[in-house]
Design an enzyme around this catalytic site. Structure first.
Site, PDB file in Angstrom:
ATOM      1  N   CYS A   1       6.875  -3.172   4.969  1.00  0.00           N
ATOM      2  CA  CYS A   1       7.346  -2.218   3.957  1.00  0.00           C
ATOM      3  C   CYS A   1       8.113  -1.064   4.589  1.00  0.00           C
ATOM      4  CB  CYS A   1       6.183  -1.671   3.147  1.00  0.00           C
ATOM      5  SG  CYS A   1       5.335  -2.933   2.199  1.00  0.00           S
TER       6      CYS A   1
ATOM      7  N   HIS B   1       6.485   5.806   1.095  1.00  0.00           N
ATOM      8  CA  HIS B   1       6.391   4.445   0.571  1.00  0.00           C
ATOM      9  C   HIS B   1       5.422   4.433  -0.608  1.00  0.00           C
ATOM     10  CE1 HIS B   1       5.902   0.249   0.102  1.00  0.00           C
ATOM     11  NE2 HIS B   1       4.707   0.197   0.641  1.00  0.00           N
TER      12      HIS B   1
ATOM     13  N   ASN C   1       4.322  -1.184  -6.189  1.00  0.00           N
ATOM     14  CA  ASN C   1       4.753  -1.284  -4.787  1.00  0.00           C
ATOM     15  C   ASN C   1       5.813  -2.380  -4.664  1.00  0.00           C
ATOM     16  OD1 ASN C   1       5.020  -1.785  -2.065  1.00  0.00           O
ATOM     17  ND2 ASN C   1       2.819  -1.901  -1.635  1.00  0.00           N
TER      18      ASN C   1
HETATM   19  O1  UT7 Z   1       2.820  -1.854   1.233  1.00  0.00           O
HETATM   20  C1  UT7 Z   1       1.553  -1.810   1.811  1.00  0.00           C
HETATM   21  C2  UT7 Z   1       0.672  -2.497   0.851  1.00  0.00           C
HETATM   22  N1  UT7 Z   1      -0.626  -2.181   0.637  1.00  0.00           N
HETATM   23  C3  UT7 Z   1      -1.178  -1.045   0.173  1.00  0.00           C
HETATM   24  O2  UT7 Z   1      -0.644   0.027   0.102  1.00  0.00           O
HETATM   25  C4  UT7 Z   1      -2.574  -1.213  -0.270  1.00  0.00           C
HETATM   26  C5  UT7 Z   1      -3.545  -0.269   0.376  1.00  0.00           C
HETATM   27  N2  UT7 Z   1      -4.881  -0.459  -0.160  1.00  0.00           N
HETATM   28  C6  UT7 Z   1      -5.196  -0.117  -1.423  1.00  0.00           C
HETATM   29  O3  UT7 Z   1      -4.354   0.349  -2.172  1.00  0.00           O
HETATM   30  C7  UT7 Z   1      -6.633  -0.278  -1.854  1.00  0.00           C
HETATM   31  O4  UT7 Z   1      -7.409  -0.700  -0.755  1.00  0.00           O
HETATM   32  C8  UT7 Z   1      -6.796  -1.303  -3.020  1.00  0.00           C
HETATM   33  C9  UT7 Z   1      -6.197  -0.697  -4.294  1.00  0.00           C
HETATM   34  C10 UT7 Z   1      -6.117  -2.594  -2.681  1.00  0.00           C
HETATM   35  C11 UT7 Z   1      -8.262  -1.535  -3.278  1.00  0.00           C
HETATM   36  O5  UT7 Z   1      -8.916  -0.325  -3.580  1.00  0.00           O
HETATM   37  P1  UT7 Z   1     -10.289   0.032  -2.876  1.00  0.00           P
HETATM   38  O6  UT7 Z   1     -10.745   1.308  -3.434  1.00  0.00           O
HETATM   39  O7  UT7 Z   1     -10.072  -0.070  -1.383  1.00  0.00           O
HETATM   40  O8  UT7 Z   1     -11.236  -1.128  -3.408  1.00  0.00           O
HETATM   41  P2  UT7 Z   1     -12.051  -2.240  -2.601  1.00  0.00           P
HETATM   42  O9  UT7 Z   1     -11.114  -3.254  -2.008  1.00  0.00           O
HETATM   43  O10 UT7 Z   1     -13.005  -1.561  -1.666  1.00  0.00           O
HETATM   44  O11 UT7 Z   1     -12.851  -2.920  -3.752  1.00  0.00           O
HETATM   45  C12 UT7 Z   1     -13.822  -2.201  -4.503  1.00  0.00           C
HETATM   46  C13 UT7 Z   1     -14.306  -3.080  -5.624  1.00  0.00           C
HETATM   47  C14 UT7 Z   1     -14.652  -4.505  -5.171  1.00  0.00           C
HETATM   48  O12 UT7 Z   1     -15.784  -4.945  -5.932  1.00  0.00           O
HETATM   49  P3  UT7 Z   1     -17.212  -5.042  -5.250  1.00  0.00           P
HETATM   50  O13 UT7 Z   1     -17.038  -6.005  -4.106  1.00  0.00           O
HETATM   51  O14 UT7 Z   1     -17.532  -3.648  -4.794  1.00  0.00           O
HETATM   52  O15 UT7 Z   1     -18.071  -5.537  -6.355  1.00  0.00           O
HETATM   53  C15 UT7 Z   1     -13.470  -5.311  -5.584  1.00  0.00           C
HETATM   54  O16 UT7 Z   1     -13.785  -6.659  -5.824  1.00  0.00           O
HETATM   55  O17 UT7 Z   1     -13.253  -3.223  -6.584  1.00  0.00           O
HETATM   56  C16 UT7 Z   1     -13.065  -4.612  -6.847  1.00  0.00           C
HETATM   57  N3  UT7 Z   1     -11.671  -4.837  -7.205  1.00  0.00           N
HETATM   58  C17 UT7 Z   1     -11.219  -4.765  -8.463  1.00  0.00           C
HETATM   59  N4  UT7 Z   1     -11.824  -4.513  -9.617  1.00  0.00           N
HETATM   60  C18 UT7 Z   1     -11.074  -4.499 -10.726  1.00  0.00           C
HETATM   61  C19 UT7 Z   1     -10.646  -5.112  -6.374  1.00  0.00           C
HETATM   62  N5  UT7 Z   1      -9.514  -5.250  -7.084  1.00  0.00           N
HETATM   63  C20 UT7 Z   1      -9.843  -5.050  -8.381  1.00  0.00           C
HETATM   64  C21 UT7 Z   1      -9.122  -5.033  -9.572  1.00  0.00           C
HETATM   65  N6  UT7 Z   1      -9.763  -4.761 -10.720  1.00  0.00           N
HETATM   66  N7  UT7 Z   1      -7.787  -5.291  -9.606  1.00  0.00           N
END
Ligand code: UT7
Length: 325
Positions: free
Chosen positions: A112, A252, A282
């Site tokens: 990115c 970004h 994004n």
């Molecule tokens: O260009 C570079 C690209 N990438 C980025 O900029 C992404 C950077 N990372 C992020 O933006 C965040 O890490 C995410 C938005 C992807 C995830 O947020 P998070 O606060 O880090 O959540 P997590 O991965 O720790 O997940 C927390 C919970 C999980 O459930 P459990 O295991 O605690 O029961 C996930 O399964 O949220 C769940 N989860 C969702 N729930 C509802 C993950 N995605 C979703 C979703 N809807 N779309």
């Protein structure tokens, strides 16, 4: 003689997909997506649409904005991670749509951060006297590599393209400083497992979902803020400027929480940060040039403003560029 931005353009597909639309596809909610990412909508190509169209339109708009004919461009660079074809990439198809018959072109793959890397490369080539005019496009058809059954990634991405036309200018304008970095130990934080020469496509790679973008979201999240902070400070030091000199920061557009944390660490007010993540999501290499173009066209960014663009992405790559508009 640095590289001055003399025109910009952008393009978003017509189809708008809301968080509520995604609720029908995966186990998610508008509330979760907005709270954890800041995203409400994204624009996606229809399956029948040619992805090159996005870069062609954005590039044409940049040329029109600069009142420059495409044939006067010395070099054409397309920053993209997911090209129209693995070989020969995206740049020849976009060049063809622009009518660039003799212009050299290449794809630049730097996650990115591709647009920021591209600005640094183009600035170096212009400073070296090799080119007078370089057209830089960031174009990304992420919907084509997104696993639409994976709620951890599919809510984040959108399609789009942005372009900047760079021309040799005075030393006091254009790119004043840049800094690019890499951390190859984090190479698998964002990756597509199959389809390259390490694991060529076969029926198993298709069945196993190896042709979709995989992301370790939390790992990316943790790295992004300190990386963009480091890059921003280094690019400003290269420009002999400090944060008080900055009119606009264009980070970004990955996640609003990442952008907010970066703002706090840099001590930059939210009013000086350009974001469109809520609407556009994004779009990888296209995210910064789309935001730049929108802010130039709506009058926020004015001639003479100091703008810092900073990004991080797959590789892991990160970097920043300081530009006087
Ligand atoms: O260009 C570079 C690209 N990438 C980025 O900029 C992404 C950077 N990372 C992020 O933006 C965040 O890490 C995410 C938005 C992807 C995830 O947020 P998070 O606060 O880090 O959540 P997590 O991965 O720790 O997940 C927390 C919970 C999980 O459930 P459990 O295991 O605690 O029961 C996930 O399964 O949220 C769940 N989860 C969702 N729930 C509802 C993950 N995605 C979703 C979703 N809807 N779309």
């Amino acid at each position: 003689m640095g590289a001055k931005i003399i025109g910009s353009g952008s393009y978003l597909p017509e189809k708008c997909v809301t968080n509520h639309d995604l609720e029908q596809m995966v186990d998610t909610s508008d509330e979760w997506i907005v709270r954890r990412t800041g995203i409400s909508t994204r624009y996606l190509l229809e399956p029948s649409e040619d992805p090159a169209k996005m870069g062609i339109i954005a590039a044409k708009r940049a040329c029109e904005d600069a009142r420059v004919s495409p044939e006067t461009i010395g070099l054409f660079i397309v920053a993209t991670n997911f090209p129209d074809m693995i070989c020969p990439g995206s740049s020849p198809f976009i060049a063809s749509g622009l009518g660039l018959d003799q212009t050299p072109f290449f794809d630049l793959k730097a996650g990115c951060s591709g647009f920021v890397y591209g600005m640094a490369v183009a600035d170096g080539l212009i400073r070296a006297g090799l080119y007078q005019r370089i057209l830089l496009v960031g174009s990304e058809a992420l919907s084509r590599v997104t696993d639409w059954s994976d709620r951890k990634t599919c809510v984040l991405f959108g399609d789009g393209a942005g372009a900047a036309l760079l021309e040799a200018g005075e030393a006091s304008e254009g790119v004043l400083g840049s800094a690019i970095f890499g951390d190859n130990e984090k190479a698998l934080l964002l990756h597509m497992p199959a389809g390259g020469t390490r694991t060529p496509a076969n029926s198993s790679t298709v069945e196993e979902g190896g042709h979709f973008l995989k992301m370790e979201g939390a790992g990316v999240y943790r790295s992004a803020v300190p990386m963009m902070e480091r890059a921003t400070r280094a690019a400003l030091a290269a420009a002999s400027l400090d944060l008080g000199d900055v009119d606009w920061l264009i980070p970004h557009q990955g996640n609003m929480r990442i952008i907010d944390s970066l703002a706090v660490r840099l001590g930059v007010d939210n009013e000086r940060i350009i974001t469109n993540l809520d609407r556009v999501a994004n779009t990888s290499t296209a995210s910064i040039p789309i935001a730049l173009d929108e802010a130039r066209k709506d009058g926020r960014i004015k001639s003479g403003d100091v703008v810092v663009m900073t990004a991080f992405g797959a590789g892991v790559t990160y970097g920043a560029v300081v530009v006087r508009m």
